[in-house]
Design a protein around this motif. Structure first.
Motif, short mmCIF file in Angstrom:
data_model
loop_
_atom_site.label_atom_id
_atom_site.label_comp_id
_atom_site.label_asym_id
_atom_site.label_seq_id
_atom_site.Cartn_x
_atom_site.Cartn_y
_atom_site.Cartn_z
N PRO A 154 0.82 -1.22 0.00
CA PRO A 154 0.00 0.00 0.00
C PRO A 154 0.86 1.27 0.00
N THR A 155 1.94 1.27 0.78
CA THR A 155 2.81 2.45 0.82
C THR A 155 3.42 2.73 -0.55
N LEU A 158 0.95 4.13 -3.05
CA LEU A 158 0.73 5.55 -2.77
C LEU A 158 1.92 6.37 -3.27
N LEU A 159 3.12 5.87 -3.02
CA LEU A 159 4.34 6.57 -3.45
C LEU A 159 4.42 6.73 -4.97
N ARG A 161 1.98 6.76 -7.04
CA ARG A 161 0.96 7.73 -7.43
C ARG A 161 1.44 9.15 -7.15
N GLY A 162 2.05 9.33 -5.98
CA GLY A 162 2.61 10.65 -5.63
C GLY A 162 3.72 11.05 -6.58
N LEU A 197 12.59 7.60 -3.58
CA LEU A 197 11.42 7.69 -2.70
C LEU A 197 11.12 6.35 -2.04
N ALA A 200 13.70 5.34 0.59
CA ALA A 200 13.73 6.18 1.80
C ALA A 200 12.71 5.76 2.85
N GLN A 201 11.76 4.90 2.45
CA GLN A 201 10.70 4.56 3.40
C GLN A 201 11.22 3.62 4.49
N PRO A 202 10.72 3.83 5.71
CA PRO A 202 11.15 3.02 6.85
C PRO A 202 11.04 1.52 6.61
#
Lengths: 204, 204
Positions: A154-155, A158-159, A161-162, A197, A200-202
């Motif tokens: 899901p993250t 979203l990324l 799409r962003g 991007l 960089a996500q946790p």
């Protein structure tokens, strides 16, 4: 059904040709400026015939925009094989070149979609979903897609799409105010951004 | 000019109070749904008095949206001191909470601005510039702003603008389809993204 071979186009081919012309005209004018009259004049055929092909102005605009969106999706398709980052770079390059070559029409699609025209919104959303879902879907097919570095979470959905919204903003802003950034730099910014991007996500 | 002290509000204060009410009403309805009639009913005053304060519907909408944009800018201002990343996190948190609390009005601003309403476009651009330029301007004042990690280059100005568009897309998409991502995760995604984007650039 007969043995006669005609060189004239079928209605389907003729309609398709007119849509291509509509898309070309949209490169340098907004959707509002693309009327049945303008198309009739450029195509050298009667308004009546155009209404025969497209019904009304609304349906004509919808068909042209749908064709433009299909063109965008086709032209920005990454190659089937190769290094994921290299394939992303090729896709981003095609996207930048598409928007620059079709600036007015693209801008009017973005505006129309955001401004509350439901049909344009739907076509725009379909195009964006096609562009972003592709990141995940192609992995399954090719085994070497971006999906190999961007897992389907899901993250990350979203990324992506962003990132897609960011890319649109970048190319539109850059085209309007190109100060200090070259086309190649712009493309590099966009292509390096997506993996950065994600990394960089946790939970990456 | 006289010694008389009145407790009633000045016209300026009254107008300001009505704008606040307009912004509150905009939280749960679009700009199109916010009429002079609705405001008059909610404020318990006559339509005539509202026209006295705002002139016409267009000017009323402009004033309410300008107030909403000012609120957004004020509420998302990062603290003056502290670690740059911590300050970014605070600002992003305020932005997410603002958009969620004012969803309908915010969406109608985005739509109106993108859809070609020049006044809305201008206010929207001002708000976005205020949000993005802040990243660079505050450094000069505080010496501890994001500018200490994000130098003021054409590439970084473009990146910050792109990040801003991405953030908007993220919060609007997340609010419409929150599946699988919590508010805290969303905020973390947005706050980690900006430094990651900047660090990923070849000239970083």
């Amino acid at each position: 059904m007969t043995a006669t071979t005609r060189t004239r186009l079928s209605p389907q081919e003729r309609r398709s040709q007119l849509l291509d012309l509509g898309v070309r005209l949209l490169a340098t004018r907004s959707l509002d400026e693309l009327s049945i009259d303008v198309l009739a004049e450029e195509a050298g055929i009667s308004r009546g015939l155009l209404y025969h092909y497209f019904g009304n102005k609304h349906a004509f605009h919808e068909a042209v925009v749908r064709r433009a969106a299909d063109d965008l999706i086709a032209q920005t398709a990454p190659p089937v094989d190769g290094d994921p980052i290299e394939r992303l770079l090729i896709s981003v390059t095609a996207y930048v070149d598409y928007v620059v070559a079709n600036y007015e029409g693209y801008l009017s699609l973005v505006k129309g979609a955001a401004g509350g025209n439901d049909t344009l919104r739907e076509i725009y959303d379909e195009a964006r979903s096609a562009l972003t879902d592709r990141v995940f879907r192609e992995d399954a097919q090719a085994g070497s897609g971006l999906g190999t570095i961007i897992t389907d979470t899901p993250t990350n959905r979203l990324l992506v799409r962003g990132w897609s919204a960011m890319s649109e903003e970048l190319v539109l802003t850059w085209h309007a105010h190109p100060t200090g950034v070259s086309r190649d730099e712009l493309i590099a910014i966009m292509a390096t951004s997506l993996p950065a991007l994600v990394a960089a996500q946790p939970d990456a």
